[in-house]
Design a protein around this motif. Structure first.
Motif, PDB file in Angstrom:
ATOM      1  N   ILE A 264     -33.354 -34.175  10.350  1.00 31.10           N
ATOM      2  CA  ILE A 264     -33.082 -32.757  10.079  1.00 31.10           C
ATOM      3  C   ILE A 264     -31.668 -32.403  10.512  1.00 31.10           C
ATOM      4  O   ILE A 264     -30.946 -31.689   9.790  1.00 31.10           O
ATOM      5  CB  ILE A 264     -34.129 -31.885  10.801  1.00 31.10           C
ATOM      6  CG1 ILE A 264     -35.517 -32.118  10.201  1.00 31.10           C
ATOM      7  CG2 ILE A 264     -33.752 -30.412  10.708  1.00 31.10           C
ATOM      8  CD1 ILE A 264     -36.638 -31.421  10.945  1.00 31.10           C
ATOM      9  N   ALA A 265     -31.251 -32.918  11.663  1.00 29.50           N
ATOM     10  CA  ALA A 265     -29.878 -32.679  12.117  1.00 29.50           C
ATOM     11  C   ALA A 265     -28.875 -33.283  11.152  1.00 29.50           C
ATOM     12  O   ALA A 265     -27.822 -32.685  10.874  1.00 29.50           O
ATOM     13  CB  ALA A 265     -29.686 -33.262  13.517  1.00 29.50           C
ATOM     14  N   ALA A 266     -29.180 -34.464  10.611  1.00 26.11           N
ATOM     15  CA  ALA A 266     -28.279 -35.095   9.631  1.00 26.11           C
ATOM     16  C   ALA A 266     -28.169 -34.237   8.376  1.00 26.11           C
ATOM     17  O   ALA A 266     -27.073 -34.031   7.836  1.00 26.11           O
ATOM     18  CB  ALA A 266     -28.785 -36.493   9.289  1.00 26.11           C
ATOM     19  N   GLY A 267     -29.313 -33.720   7.905  1.00 29.22           N
ATOM     20  CA  GLY A 267     -29.286 -32.889   6.707  1.00 29.22           C
ATOM     21  C   GLY A 267     -28.518 -31.594   6.894  1.00 29.22           C
ATOM     22  O   GLY A 267     -27.835 -31.123   5.970  1.00 29.22           O
ATOM     23  N   PHE A 268     -28.596 -31.005   8.091  1.00 27.63           N
ATOM     24  CA  PHE A 268     -27.899 -29.753   8.363  1.00 27.63           C
ATOM     25  C   PHE A 268     -26.403 -29.957   8.596  1.00 27.63           C
ATOM     26  O   PHE A 268     -25.654 -28.974   8.646  1.00 27.63           O
ATOM     27  CB  PHE A 268     -28.501 -29.057   9.580  1.00 27.63           C
ATOM     28  CG  PHE A 268     -29.819 -28.371   9.289  1.00 27.63           C
ATOM     29  CD1 PHE A 268     -30.301 -28.279   7.995  1.00 27.63           C
ATOM     30  CD2 PHE A 268     -30.560 -27.816  10.312  1.00 27.63           C
ATOM     31  CE1 PHE A 268     -31.506 -27.651   7.720  1.00 27.63           C
ATOM     32  CE2 PHE A 268     -31.768 -27.180  10.051  1.00 27.63           C
ATOM     33  CZ  PHE A 268     -32.235 -27.103   8.747  1.00 27.63           C
ATOM     34  N   THR A 269     -25.955 -31.218   8.768  1.00 26.12           N
ATOM     35  CA  THR A 269     -24.526 -31.490   8.996  1.00 26.12           C
ATOM     36  C   THR A 269     -23.951 -32.381   7.900  1.00 26.12           C
ATOM     37  O   THR A 269     -23.029 -33.153   8.147  1.00 26.12           O
ATOM     38  CB  THR A 269     -24.318 -32.148  10.372  1.00 26.12           C
ATOM     39  OG1 THR A 269     -25.139 -33.323  10.476  1.00 26.12           O
ATOM     40  CG2 THR A 269     -24.673 -31.192  11.496  1.00 26.12           C
TER      41      THR A 269
END
Length: 528
Positions: A264-269
């Motif tokens: 999720i952090a990868a998708g948001f960045t």
């Protein structure tokens, strides 16, 4: 030193080079906060990059910005699936990864890493769908090797192993990279055909919610489910492999949560979906990394490099990077493990070798699948053909296996039979055949048959019907049957599935000794 070039490479494979770099910063920090592995390094890997290239890139139609958005959306969706699986406590699925499977995977992973770096070290082009095909391609093109690249790659490998062997406190990877950068910059080796990393864009990713339409969500949902399965399996195998080597435990549900939040952090960045990285974890381990401070420090350094030092890595030779990864792969190998598995049981070695061959010949996930399938077959085999024994008396209520204890003596007219497994439909035939064979082989007249139920931890309806049938047959032959040492919960289930068992006061006994004492008076057949 490794994560920046590798992130660029996987990003280029997916079609969005910067997305590979961005996935190496914030996801590492998130995993470090929530993961149960002390050493695992997460980031974009070959399987996730290939999944984006094959399944997501066609939806973008050549638009890199849209591809980055879709890849981020895939990462968020896969992450949410993992988080949901964690709350549903589905981490038990990782328990099917046995020690032989993990050993075979770790050595197969080492081969995958090493072979994958050979083209860069040799300065040749060699592609293949699997590691085996790539190795064959390397063999065909080895005559075209670049001696400069080979010298740099081999020298890097030698420096790393030398420091590890004689100077363990010296960071061999850093020394090797510094030497390689100095040689390329000072001698102009890039003019001799030595491939270098080249220009790396400067700057950090911004936070962006990957907003997708309904049609895009429908298209990505099956891909996200596959991605979640692949990344969780890869994460658990890699995490457990390193945990086993360093003697600590992994919480599967916590790992599922951590890798989900990392995605999720990868998708948001604006990053690619992430998974466990065996090669980068191996590099961190070989450099002395033993806690998740390594991940936090690595993420911070990658961020600092992208802000201020991208020009320094311009002359980084890919052959040196290959030497570092081959050195990390060598550190993954412990061939004594195969000997230990063989000494414990030959079938486990077959599982380890099958997993290794599958990883090298078919692919990482295919190899893991073969190993897990083999392990499940072995489990079913053990349940269908469990260990059993005939027991003899060594004391008033002390019974042991006649084949292992010379002091144990059989009781005239009685057979005491121990069955060491849950009794269910898959092994009912085995149980029945063993009972019939024991009775046929007995030379003395029999008046009793006692089943030691201490190791029977469960029964099903088929087992209850089989026991009722056996008791009826024994009664017809003048042999009384009893069951001793049975657990209360198993006895409750047995009485529900075998009506007569609940009303027959002469069927169950608390101990073998009590049953033997009851039977000592001779035959006394009860009605079933």
């Amino acid at each position: 030193a490794v994560m920046v070039p590798v992130g660029l490479a996987f990003g280029a494979l997916a079609g969005a080079p910067l997305a590979g770099l961005y996935a190496g910063i914030f996801p590492l920090m998130v995993y470090a906060l929530f993961g149960s592995s002390r050493q695992l390094i997460v980031g974009p890997d070959a399987s996730m990059a290939a999944l984006v290239a094959v399944s997501v890139a066609p939806l973008a139609g050549g638009d890199v910005a849209k591809l980055t958005l879709l890849a981020g959306g895939l990462a968020v969706m896969a992450g949410l699936i993992c988080v949901l699986g964690s709350f549903l406590r589905l981490g038990f699925m990782a328990d099917f990864l046995s020690t032989p499977v993990i050993v075979g995977f770790m050595h197969g992973l080492a081969a995958v890493i090493a072979v994958g770096q050979l083209p860069g070290i040799l300065g040749i082009q060699a592609a293949g769908e699997t590691t085996l095909e790539q190795l064959v391609a390397v063999g065909r093109n080895v005559g075209n090797s670049n001696p400069v690249a080979l010298a740099v790659g081999a020298g890097t490998f030698v420096i790393i192993l030398g420091c590890r062997r004689w100077f363990p406190r010296v960071p061999g990877q850093v020394m090797a990279l510094a030497a390689a950068l100095g040689l390329v910059f000072g001698l102009g080796l890039d003019s001799h055909g030595l491939a270098i990393v080249g220009h790396i864009p400067t700057g950090l990713p911004g936070f962006q919610l990957p907003t997708l339409g309904a049609a895009e969500l429908r298209s990505l949902l099956p891909v996200a489910m596959v991605a979640a399965l692949v990344l969780f399996s890869d994460t658990m195998v890699t995490a457990r492999g390193f945990a086993s080597r360093n003697r600590y435990q992994i919480d599967a549900n916590q790992e599922m949560l951590a890798v989900g939040l990392g995605n999720i952090a990868a998708g948001f960045t604006q990053g690619l979906p992430i998974s466990a990285s065996g090669s980068r974890t191996a590099v961190a381990e070989s450099a002395g990394g033993r806690t998740q401070i390594t991940s936090i420090a690595a993420a911070a350094v990658v961020a600092g490099v992208m802000l201020y030092l991208t020009e320094v890595l311009y002359f980084l030779p890919l052959a040196a990077l290959g030497g570092i990864l081959v050195g990390a792969a060598w550190n993954l190998c412990d061939f004594r493990e195969f000997g230990r598995i063989w000494r414990f049981g030959g079938m486990g070695l077959i599982g380890a070798l099958l997993t290794f061959a599958g990883v090298v010949g078919l692919g990482v996930m295919e190899g893991i699948g073969l190993g897990v399938l083999f392990s499940l077959i072995m489990v079913l085999r053990e349940l269908a053909f469990p260990s059993d024994a005939t027991l003899g008396r060594m004391g008033e209520d002390d019974f042991h296996d006649l084949s292992r204890h010379d002091d144990a003596k059989p009781i005239p007219g009685l057979i005491v039979y121990r069955f060491s497994a849950p009794l269910f439909f898959a092994n009912c035939s085995f149980f029945r055949n063993r009972v019939e064979r024991l009775i046929e082989e007995e030379t003395e007249p029999l008046h009793g048959f006692i089943v030691d139920g201490a190791a029977i931890n469960d029964v099903d309806l088929a087992a209850c019907e089989m026991l009722a049938d056996i008791r009826h047959q024994l009664n017809d032959r003048g042999i009384r049957m009893a069951i001793a040492n049975l657990r209360s919960n198993v006895r409750d289930k047995m009485t529900r599935g075998w009506e007569a068992a609940g009303t027959d006061l002469g069927l169950f006994f608390p101990t073998i000794g009590a049953a033997a004492a009851e039977f000592g008076s001779g035959p006394s057949v009860e009605e079933p």
